[in-house]
Structure formats: structure tokens, C-alpha cells
Design an enzyme around this catalytic site. Structure first.
Site, mmCIF file in Angstrom:
data_model
loop_
_atom_site.group_PDB
_atom_site.id
_atom_site.type_symbol
_atom_site.label_atom_id
_atom_site.label_comp_id
_atom_site.label_asym_id
_atom_site.label_seq_id
_atom_site.Cartn_x
_atom_site.Cartn_y
_atom_site.Cartn_z
ATOM 1 N N TYR A 93 0.819 -1.212 0.000
ATOM 2 C CA TYR A 93 0.000 0.000 0.000
ATOM 3 C C TYR A 93 0.855 1.266 0.000
ATOM 4 C CZ TYR A 93 -4.471 -2.342 0.902
ATOM 5 O OH TYR A 93 -5.611 -3.090 0.802
ATOM 6 N N ASP A 115 -1.661 -18.605 1.626
ATOM 7 C CA ASP A 115 -2.627 -19.447 0.934
ATOM 8 C C ASP A 115 -3.179 -20.526 1.853
ATOM 9 O OD1 ASP A 115 -0.013 -20.292 0.928
ATOM 10 O OD2 ASP A 115 0.053 -20.836 -1.190
ATOM 11 N N ASP A 127 -11.297 -9.611 5.318
ATOM 12 C CA ASP A 127 -12.526 -9.486 4.543
ATOM 13 C C ASP A 127 -13.101 -10.868 4.219
ATOM 14 O OD1 ASP A 127 -12.357 -6.778 4.591
ATOM 15 O OD2 ASP A 127 -12.184 -6.480 2.440
ATOM 16 N N ASP A 183 -5.669 -7.322 4.920
ATOM 17 C CA ASP A 183 -6.887 -6.763 4.332
ATOM 18 C C ASP A 183 -7.715 -7.865 3.686
ATOM 19 O OD1 ASP A 183 -8.730 -4.854 3.453
ATOM 20 O OD2 ASP A 183 -7.605 -4.419 1.635
#
Length: 367
Positions: free
Chosen positions: A139, A223, A251, A247
Site C-alpha cells: 500500500y 494461501d 474481509d 486486508d
């Protein structure tokens, strides 16, 4: 006590859920005999439209003069082609205040277990907290958004995942301290088998773990974590992850609670000031319809009360009111997508009112 809160409604459903959180905070503070002042300011797309800047100077000044900031949501398709994106306002706000730690609990309410899109038995004993690094990684790493590639390859773009030892150490300490207050287990998520930055992440977390011998630490590739979080979520306690992985995983884990609309978050730094916001985003397709779930925003307000104001009893009062309101056949439409829909869904205002009706802080404190 008197507290000052900066209100940043933002875009999409942001103003609607912000109004819900404000109503609950006002009522709870009144019941406790505290005083509360709200100062509203622009951020995101609304600020771009009004002032050409997603984080105007006046908004920063308002936040600096406040004990905490509550943010609704930023973003929307109308700014997709804009040179300045609404999300830049939120990223700059985090960077300005050094808010490097994002706390994302995954609340699992037993009455909603049958409505979640996973088997109810998988949810037994689930109590998760994601600790996401917030001001580094992809980010904030070096990037090039446009440019000509070599050898006639055409336009290229890149983003760099970059972490320092100090950045990993400070977020790891947040995770281990949180685990000491919970079930004393940290799962650090990385991609150390491929990425050099993640090998630094893993070795640094190992160093911090030695300072917490009472906390079990394990490493898991991202993963594998994505799979196990949905297959055996009760095995996790505190999940420590970098900016991007944290993030995405948090979610994805929203399915455990039943809806992204239930999830709160807190963005914290070294001081008591923090920015609190629901995880769900601006959801522009729902804006103005009165159907947004306000629970994530209201639980974010409870986190604000706990972390920035230090009022644990008041935070518990709000959280208890939410739990009681959700123990009902009448729920918002997002919670009814995976279960029986025999009753009409509650609007944003009706769910807020249901929570306000259960907000008996005096009764709660007497129990």
C-alpha cells in the site's frame, strides 16, 4: 468526562452508518453522564467534489483537535477516472497520525450461526482478532503507475512490498500483547517461501516472539491461512499479517460472522488517538436506500470508546446492546441472504433503533 470526536462520514453509505454510530454514542454517553462533542469534516470523494482534495487541511486540523476520529467510508465509481482517488485521503490520514496497527475482530453471534454461509458447527468457539500492519507494504511501497516497459513491451506498472525490521517489530508487539489478553496464540501470516520481504517478516516475528514466552507463535503461508480460516477458524486466536494479506484475509473471514456489515475496525498508533471505521466500505449500490447494516459502524464506535477514551464499561454496554438486538427474527437484508427470509428486513434506522432500545447501560452496570 468530556470527549471530542471528529466525524468523517465520507461517501456512499458512509453518512448513513455514521449517523447510526453517532446516535448510539450520544445515548450511551448520556446514560453514563459523560459529555460528547462531534465535529464533522470532509474526506474522500465528498472532499474531492467540494475542495479538490481527499484530505483537506481543515479535516486534519479537526482530527488533531479531537480525541478520536470516526470514519464512515470512502470511494465510489464516480471517482474511478479521477487523478486523485478518494482512498488517498484515508491512506494519508493513517500516515499522518502514524496509525500502523489495524485491529479487526471477527464477531460471531450465536443467533446468527444458521445465517452464515458456512456450516454452523464450524463457528463453535470462534473468536478471532486480525492485527494488520497498516502503513507499509504494497500500500505504501515504491510504485510506478504508468511507464513504458523495456524492449517495446508497452505500458507497465509496479508496486513494491517493502518492510523494515522496526516496522515488523512494532506491529508484532501489538499482536503479542493482544494475545496475552486473549488465548495466548499468535498466527503470523506471510509468503516467506517466495518473497524476500516476507522472510524478513518471519525472522523478525520470531525475534519478538522470544520476548513473549507465554504466547504460542506459529507461522502460516497466506494461501494455507486462507483455507484454514474457513475450515477450522476456532483454531485461530490472533492473526498477524501485513497490509495486503491482512486486508484480504479479514474481509474473507467476514463469512464467519454472516456479513461484512457486522465487522468493525480500529486504526491505532503510539498515542491514544485512533481512526475507527466499519470494514464494509462505501457500497455505492446501497447508498441512499436505508438498507445498510449499521452494526459494523456501531461496533467500531465501541472500539473507539475502549481504545481512545479508555471507557471499558461503556464499550461493553454498546456491544451488549448489539448482541441483544441481533438475537431477533428481524435483521437487516445482508444477514438474511443465506437464511430464511420470513420477515421483512430492518432498515438502517430500524436496526439502529433496536440497538438503542437495548442500550440500558444503567441496567448493564448493575448486573
Amino acid at each position: 468526562m468530556k470527549a471530542t470526536i471528529a466525524l468523517l462520514p465520507g461517501d456512499g453509505i458512509g453518512p448513513e452508518v455514521t449517523a447510526a454510530a453517532q446516535a448510539v454514542l450520544e445515548e450511551a454517553f448520556g446514560q453514563f453522564g459523560h459529555r460528547l462533542e462531534f465535529r464533522q469534516a470532509l474526506i474522500g470523494g465528498a472532499a474531492i467534489d467540494a475542495l479538490g482534495d481527499p484530505l483537506p487541511a481543515d479535516t486534519l486540523e479537526t482530527c488533531q483537535a479531537s480525541d478520536a476520529a470516526f470514519l464512515g467510508a470512502v470511494g465510489g465509481p464516480q471517482w474511478a477516472a479521477s487523478e486523485t482517488r478518494p482512498e488517498e485521503g484515508l491512506l494519508r490520514l493513517r500516515k499522518h497520525f502514524g496509525l500502523f496497527a489495524n485491529l479487526r475482530p471477527i464477531p460471531v453471534f450465536p443467533p446468527l450461526a444458521a445465517l452464515a454461509p458456512v456450516r454452523a458447527e464450524i463457528l463453535s468457539g470462534v473468536d478471532l482478532l486480525f492485527v494488520r500492519e497498516l502503513t507499509s507494504g504494497l500500500y505504501f511501497g515504491p510504485r510506478q503507475e504508468q511507464g513504458e516497459g523495456a524492449n517495446g513491451e508497452g505500458e507497465r506498472a509496479f508496486d513494491t512490498m517493502e518492510y523494515s525490521v522496526q516496522e515488523v517489530e512494532r506491529i508484532a508487539h501489538v499482536a503479542f500483547r493482544a494475545a496475552r489478553r486473549r488465548r495466548r496464540r499468535v498466527t503470523s501470516v506471510d509468503k516467506a517461501n517466495v518473497l524476500a520481504s516476507m522472510r524478513l517478516w518471519r525472522s523478525t516475528v520470531d525475534g519478538v516472539a522470544k520476548q513473549y514466552p507465554d504466547v504460542h507463535c506459529e507461522h502460516m503461508l497466506v494461501d494455507a491461512a486462507a483455507m484454514h480460516l474457513l475450515r477450522t477458524p476456532a483454531a485461530f486466536d490472533v492473526v498477524l499479517a501485513g497490509n495486503l494479506f491482512g486486508d484480504i484475509l479479514s474481509d474473507g473471514a467476514s463469512v464467519l460472522s454472516g456479513s461484512l456489515g457486522l465487522l468493525p475496525s480500529a486504526s491505532l498508533g503510539g498515542e491514544r488517538f485512533g481512526v475507527y471505521e466499519p470494514v464494509h466500505g462505501s457500497a455505492p449500490d446501497l447508498a441512499g436506500q436505508g438498507v445498510a447494516n449499521p452494526v459494523g459502524a456501531i461496533l467500531s464506535a465501541a472500539m473507539l470508546v475502549r481504545h481512545s477514551l479508555g471507557l471499558e464499561d461503556l464499550a461493553l454496554c454498546i456491544e451488549t446492546a448489539v448482541a441483544r438486538a441481533l438475537d431477533s427474527d428481524r435483521l437487516t437484508q445482508d444477514l438474511l441472504l443465506h437464511g430464511p427470509n420470513s420477515s421483512p428486513p430492518l432498515t438502517t434506522g430500524e436496526m439502529t433503533e433496536a440497538i438503542l432500545q437495548h442500550l440500558g447501560c444503567g441496567v448493564f452496570l448493575a448486573v
